[in-house]
Design a protein around this motif. Structure first.
Motif, PDB file in Angstrom:
ATOM      1  N   SER A 268       1.077  -1.101  -0.134  1.00  0.00           N
ATOM      2  CA  SER A 268      -0.070   0.147   0.067  1.00  0.00           C
ATOM      3  C   SER A 268       0.750   1.430   0.203  1.00  0.00           C
ATOM      4  O   SER A 268       0.700   2.057  -0.806  1.00  0.00           O
ATOM      5  N   LEU A 269       1.694   1.384   0.686  1.00  0.00           N
ATOM      6  CA  LEU A 269       2.726   2.644   0.890  1.00  0.00           C
ATOM      7  C   LEU A 269       3.490   2.665  -0.467  1.00  0.00           C
ATOM      8  O   LEU A 269       3.690   3.916  -0.782  1.00  0.00           O
ATOM      9  N   LEU A 270       4.092   1.546  -0.874  1.00  0.00           N
ATOM     10  CA  LEU A 270       4.653   1.547  -2.289  1.00  0.00           C
ATOM     11  C   LEU A 270       3.823   2.306  -3.339  1.00  0.00           C
ATOM     12  O   LEU A 270       4.399   2.886  -4.161  1.00  0.00           O
ATOM     13  N   TYR A 271       2.495   1.603  -3.323  1.00  0.00           N
ATOM     14  CA  TYR A 271       1.583   2.177  -4.442  1.00  0.00           C
ATOM     15  C   TYR A 271       1.154   3.504  -4.217  1.00  0.00           C
ATOM     16  O   TYR A 271       1.253   4.033  -5.349  1.00  0.00           O
ATOM     17  N   GLN A 272       1.178   4.050  -2.901  1.00  0.00           N
ATOM     18  CA  GLN A 272       0.827   5.490  -2.816  1.00  0.00           C
ATOM     19  C   GLN A 272       1.836   6.187  -3.277  1.00  0.00           C
ATOM     20  O   GLN A 272       1.777   7.334  -3.886  1.00  0.00           O
ATOM     21  N   TYR A 273       3.276   5.796  -2.989  1.00  0.00           N
ATOM     22  CA  TYR A 273       4.342   6.555  -3.163  1.00  0.00           C
ATOM     23  C   TYR A 273       4.709   6.739  -4.821  1.00  0.00           C
ATOM     24  O   TYR A 273       4.846   8.003  -5.243  1.00  0.00           O
TER      25      TYR A 273
ATOM     26  N   LEU B   7      -3.558   1.220 -17.453  1.00  0.00           N
ATOM     27  CA  LEU B   7      -2.238   0.614 -17.610  1.00  0.00           C
ATOM     28  C   LEU B   7      -1.606   0.632 -16.187  1.00  0.00           C
ATOM     29  O   LEU B   7      -0.811  -0.684 -15.985  1.00  0.00           O
ATOM     30  N   VAL B   8      -1.482   1.595 -15.457  1.00  0.00           N
ATOM     31  CA  VAL B   8      -0.903   1.599 -14.206  1.00  0.00           C
ATOM     32  C   VAL B   8      -1.450   0.686 -13.347  1.00  0.00           C
ATOM     33  O   VAL B   8      -0.613  -0.139 -12.595  1.00  0.00           O
ATOM     34  N   GLN B   9      -2.789   0.596 -13.410  1.00  0.00           N
ATOM     35  CA  GLN B   9      -3.322  -0.642 -12.343  1.00  0.00           C
ATOM     36  C   GLN B   9      -2.861  -2.022 -12.974  1.00  0.00           C
ATOM     37  O   GLN B   9      -2.624  -2.951 -11.950  1.00  0.00           O
ATOM     38  N   ASN B  10      -2.596  -2.349 -14.174  1.00  0.00           N
ATOM     39  CA  ASN B  10      -2.345  -3.520 -14.681  1.00  0.00           C
ATOM     40  C   ASN B  10      -1.041  -3.741 -14.161  1.00  0.00           C
ATOM     41  O   ASN B  10      -0.464  -4.840 -13.844  1.00  0.00           O
ATOM     42  N   VAL B  11      -0.191  -2.914 -14.293  1.00  0.00           N
ATOM     43  CA  VAL B  11       1.388  -2.891 -13.843  1.00  0.00           C
ATOM     44  C   VAL B  11       1.513  -3.463 -12.439  1.00  0.00           C
ATOM     45  O   VAL B  11       1.988  -4.265 -12.054  1.00  0.00           O
ATOM     46  N   TRP B  12       0.597  -2.714 -11.674  1.00  0.00           N
ATOM     47  CA  TRP B  12       0.640  -3.055 -10.301  1.00  0.00           C
ATOM     48  C   TRP B  12      -0.039  -4.413  -9.679  1.00  0.00           C
ATOM     49  O   TRP B  12       0.638  -5.270  -8.880  1.00  0.00           O
ATOM     50  N   ILE B  13      -0.950  -4.989 -10.639  1.00  0.00           N
ATOM     51  CA  ILE B  13      -1.308  -6.298 -10.481  1.00  0.00           C
ATOM     52  C   ILE B  13      -0.214  -7.486 -10.720  1.00  0.00           C
ATOM     53  O   ILE B  13       0.044  -8.195  -9.988  1.00  0.00           O
ATOM     54  N   LYS B  14       0.446  -6.779 -11.823  1.00  0.00           N
ATOM     55  CA  LYS B  14       1.720  -7.976 -12.325  1.00  0.00           C
ATOM     56  C   LYS B  14       2.696  -7.667 -11.402  1.00  0.00           C
ATOM     57  O   LYS B  14       3.427  -8.752 -10.939  1.00  0.00           O
ATOM     58  N   VAL B  15       3.033  -6.616 -10.711  1.00  0.00           N
ATOM     59  CA  VAL B  15       4.112  -6.408  -9.905  1.00  0.00           C
ATOM     60  C   VAL B  15       3.867  -7.126  -8.740  1.00  0.00           C
ATOM     61  O   VAL B  15       4.738  -7.703  -8.022  1.00  0.00           O
ATOM     62  N   ALA B  16       2.581  -7.154  -8.199  1.00  0.00           N
ATOM     63  CA  ALA B  16       2.326  -7.926  -6.885  1.00  0.00           C
ATOM     64  C   ALA B  16       2.369  -9.500  -7.302  1.00  0.00           C
ATOM     65  O   ALA B  16       2.890 -10.090  -6.381  1.00  0.00           O
ATOM     66  N   ARG B  17       2.140 -10.047  -8.397  1.00  0.00           N
ATOM     67  CA  ARG B  17       2.642 -11.410  -8.578  1.00  0.00           C
ATOM     68  C   ARG B  17       4.160 -11.585  -8.859  1.00  0.00           C
ATOM     69  O   ARG B  17       4.286 -12.647  -8.551  1.00  0.00           O
TER      70      ARG B  17
ATOM     71  N   TYR C 225       9.014   1.100 -13.319  1.00  0.00           N
ATOM     72  CA  TYR C 225       8.807   1.922 -14.671  1.00  0.00           C
ATOM     73  C   TYR C 225       8.919   1.139 -15.900  1.00  0.00           C
ATOM     74  O   TYR C 225       8.527   1.260 -17.010  1.00  0.00           O
ATOM     75  N   ARG C 226       9.888   0.243 -15.963  1.00  0.00           N
ATOM     76  CA  ARG C 226      10.300  -0.577 -17.025  1.00  0.00           C
ATOM     77  C   ARG C 226       9.058  -1.617 -17.320  1.00  0.00           C
ATOM     78  O   ARG C 226       8.598  -1.792 -18.637  1.00  0.00           O
ATOM     79  N   ALA C 227       8.286  -2.140 -16.191  1.00  0.00           N
ATOM     80  CA  ALA C 227       6.992  -2.927 -16.471  1.00  0.00           C
ATOM     81  C   ALA C 227       6.082  -2.087 -16.910  1.00  0.00           C
ATOM     82  O   ALA C 227       5.234  -2.465 -17.899  1.00  0.00           O
ATOM     83  N   LEU C 228       5.846  -0.658 -16.728  1.00  0.00           N
ATOM     84  CA  LEU C 228       5.004   0.111 -17.145  1.00  0.00           C
ATOM     85  C   LEU C 228       5.318   0.301 -18.773  1.00  0.00           C
ATOM     86  O   LEU C 228       4.272   0.436 -19.466  1.00  0.00           O
ATOM     87  N   ARG C 229       6.519   0.887 -19.050  1.00  0.00           N
ATOM     88  CA  ARG C 229       6.881   0.774 -20.462  1.00  0.00           C
ATOM     89  C   ARG C 229       6.366  -0.445 -21.343  1.00  0.00           C
ATOM     90  O   ARG C 229       6.042  -0.304 -22.283  1.00  0.00           O
ATOM     91  N   TRP C 230       6.672  -1.697 -20.837  1.00  0.00           N
ATOM     92  CA  TRP C 230       6.065  -2.967 -21.534  1.00  0.00           C
ATOM     93  C   TRP C 230       4.516  -2.775 -21.691  1.00  0.00           C
ATOM     94  O   TRP C 230       4.099  -3.287 -22.644  1.00  0.00           O
ATOM     95  N   GLU C 231       3.983  -2.348 -20.591  1.00  0.00           N
ATOM     96  CA  GLU C 231       2.533  -2.579 -20.535  1.00  0.00           C
ATOM     97  C   GLU C 231       1.930  -1.472 -21.554  1.00  0.00           C
ATOM     98  O   GLU C 231       1.144  -1.782 -22.440  1.00  0.00           O
TER      99      GLU C 231
END
Length: 172
Positions: A22-27, A49-59, A75-81
């Motif tokens: 949660s803290l990382l997400y907010q930051y 797209l940002v939400q999709n990245v957070w879901i993938k990051v969590a996994r 940020y690299r994950a977001l670029r790929w998304e």
């Protein structure tokens, strides 16, 4: 937030601590939204797209071996998304000379001109400028995020600065 705090939160996140997530997400989310917003057609798409990245990051966060590169990894994950979204939507934007021609004609104020000036840059240079100035990434972090040699990052940033200076003076 300092790098040491981020590192500790990432370690806690890797251990499954929801508060750390949660803290990382907010930051990081405001910066990610801004980053994506500059690259896609609408803020709603950027948010998705940002939400999709957070879901993938969590996994996948448990696969991250070096917590110090979390920001670059994110940020690299977001670029790929974004890249995947563009391919699937067949919506490839090309910044061209039209953006430059429009800058002087619109009579925009200084803050409004900045995104238009950035659009006039080549995409690979615009991305480096945004990461360096808008997201305050170090050159090393940009190198990691974009998977480019440090020298390439430096030369593209230098070239982009020169072009922006030229574009800006042409607009006056």
């Amino acid at each position: 937030m300092q790098q040491a705090q981020i590192d500790l939160l990432v370690l806690a996140f890797q251990q499954g601590e929801k508060r750390a997530y949660s803290l990382l997400y907010q930051y990081f989310t405001p910066g990610l939204r801004r980053f994506a917003g500059y690259r896609v057609s609408s803020q709603a798409v950027a948010d998705d797209l940002v939400q999709n990245v957070w879901i993938k990051v969590a996994r996948r966060v448990h696969k991250l071996n070096d917590v110090r590169v979390f920001q670059s990894w994110l940020y690299r994950a977001l670029r790929w998304e974004i890249s995947d979204w563009r391919k699937s939507a067949a919506e490839q934007r090309h910044a061209g000379d039209d953006a430059l021609a429009d800058i002087a004609a619109d009579g925009q104020s200084e803050p409004e001109r900045i995104p238009r000036l950035l659009e006039a840059l080549k995409p690979e240079e615009r991305e480096i400028v945004e990461l360096f100035y808008l997201h305050e990434f170090s050159l090393q972090a940009i190198s990691l995020t974009l998977e480019l040699p440090l020298g390439t990052v430096k030369s593209r940033l230098h070239r982009a600065r020169q072009q922006l200076q030229t574009f800006y003076s042409e607009g006056d």
